[in-house]
Design an enzyme around this catalytic site. Sequence first.
Site, PDB file in Angstrom:
ATOM      1  N   SER A  34     -44.160  20.490 -19.859  1.00 54.34           N
ATOM      2  CA  SER A  34     -45.497  20.835 -19.425  1.00 54.34           C
ATOM      3  C   SER A  34     -45.756  20.578 -17.947  1.00 54.34           C
ATOM      4  O   SER A  34     -46.742  21.076 -17.410  1.00 54.34           O
ATOM      5  CB  SER A  34     -46.519  20.049 -20.250  1.00 54.34           C
ATOM      6  N   LYS A  89     -49.726  15.777 -11.114  1.00 51.15           N
ATOM      7  CA  LYS A  89     -49.959  16.598 -12.310  1.00 51.15           C
ATOM      8  C   LYS A  89     -51.412  16.419 -12.724  1.00 51.15           C
ATOM      9  O   LYS A  89     -51.934  15.297 -12.694  1.00 51.15           O
ATOM     10  CB  LYS A  89     -49.010  16.134 -13.421  1.00 51.15           C
ATOM     11  N   SER A 117     -41.303  16.750 -20.860  1.00 52.71           N
ATOM     12  CA  SER A 117     -42.069  17.456 -19.836  1.00 52.71           C
ATOM     13  C   SER A 117     -41.783  17.103 -18.381  1.00 52.71           C
ATOM     14  O   SER A 117     -42.312  17.766 -17.487  1.00 52.71           O
ATOM     15  CB  SER A 117     -43.562  17.279 -20.099  1.00 52.71           C
TER      16      SER A 117
END
Length: 490
Positions: A156, A81, A180
């Site tokens: 997210s 990420k 997330s």
Amino acid sequence: MPPVSKPLHDLTVAELAASLKAKSFSATEAAQHFLTRAQADTGGSFLAFNPEATLAQARAADERLTAGTAGPLEGVPLGHKDIFVTRDFPTTAGSKMLEGYRSPFDATLVRRLAEAGVVTVGKLSCDEFAMGSGNENCAYGPVKNPWDTRRVPGGSSGGSAAAIAARLVPAATGTDTGGSIRQPASFCGITGIKPTYGRASRYGMIAYASSLDQGGPMARTAEDCALLLSAMCGPDPDRDSTSLDVPAEDFTVALSADLKGLRIGIPQEFFGEGLASDVRAAVDAALAELTKLGAALVPISLPRTELSIPVYYIIAPAEASSNLSRFDGVKYGHRAKDFTDLESMYKLSRAEGFGSEVKRRIMTGTYVLSHGYYDAYYLQAQKIRRMIADDFQNAFKLCDVIAGPVAPKVAWKLGENANDPVADYLADIFTLPASLAGLPGMSVPAGFGAYGMPVGLQLIGNYFKEAMLLNVAHRLQQATDFHLRKPEGV
Ligand code: GLN
């Protein structure tokens, strides 16, 4: 070992690691295979590649495999990420503020995974500074859900979830502040776990809300998550003062333990009016499967579930407003050109660098922390946060694990909530309580709901009970095949 019969991208982390050790293919071949797929992707999952660095890491892995010094995950390709800082790749946190930023060091989780042998394919899209529930707040464009490209992948960590579902990488890192990891895993039909707060170092994870942020793995199976989490956890006392002095654990040892006698708590507040009937049906079916495996369902109550939304959306923005003050155009990131003095440089740089959701959170956070409002909002939220944590401890007197939906409905359409940020906030209702309490939580594929979209089952454990969650998820995956299904065209 004979040559593998499946395409490389259909192999799990466990299968890839074993095949690499058996020399069925090399780390360089595996890296090239995933890199080619990832670079051809049109779903927006990746924000950055550095093929030279990826292949150099793969060659080093091949050398260790040959020398017999291989780590447990030697040569396994993975994506990070873009909230984790990386030396070999740019890091943006999905923000224009950090466009072109290159960190001089690797985040602890990046380093630990590298030490276990993983090879980084690239950096994965996310909501700007991890603020969002649909990956639509990324400054570099939204990510498409591979199960229906008109829908969001969740957020997210949306790029991570979508890339795994599309078989662009077998696994990825994610971060979970209020859901997330779990919510995008649920929306994309994959598996993800957020460990107990403090188990995995936050060093080098660009801070959103420091008292909540926690990194963790995302993959297709619980076994893969266990392998990755084993490499990620452990104290980091010199670099993260909130990292706990709890030794790393091998989370794979209890994966197949019997579920007989396991008490699964079913919070009534997670199954009320707001829960869509298709999600409820999939969750109920998964729970029925777990009872067949010997678990017992026990009704419990988490009475302050609804309050977790206002509490979280006070505390997280408050911490964000403080954390994001470092982006001032001086030390990091974007600096405006047309400023006249220092103050206008700050103002212009921040006005240009941050997106609208980030600005909304900074303003909310600054407001709730300001003199006169601090007691009414921030302090009050902190008190209720403690009560929410206490509610969980009461519940764990009656059960070993808590289960329920991850989100009230399946992935929504891109743009559907564009003018209604609160709609996104409300969709976090079932993931926020465990985050506020610092408890481990995971999402495991439970089936499919409306529009053929995936539905996740959420499992919440008491502190340090990650192995128990992974055990329940693994047993469920042995009895079901949802985690093996693929989106059309993948
Ligand atoms: N959706 C939540 C938020 O926008 C959670 C995000 C996260 O866990 N990073 O804050």
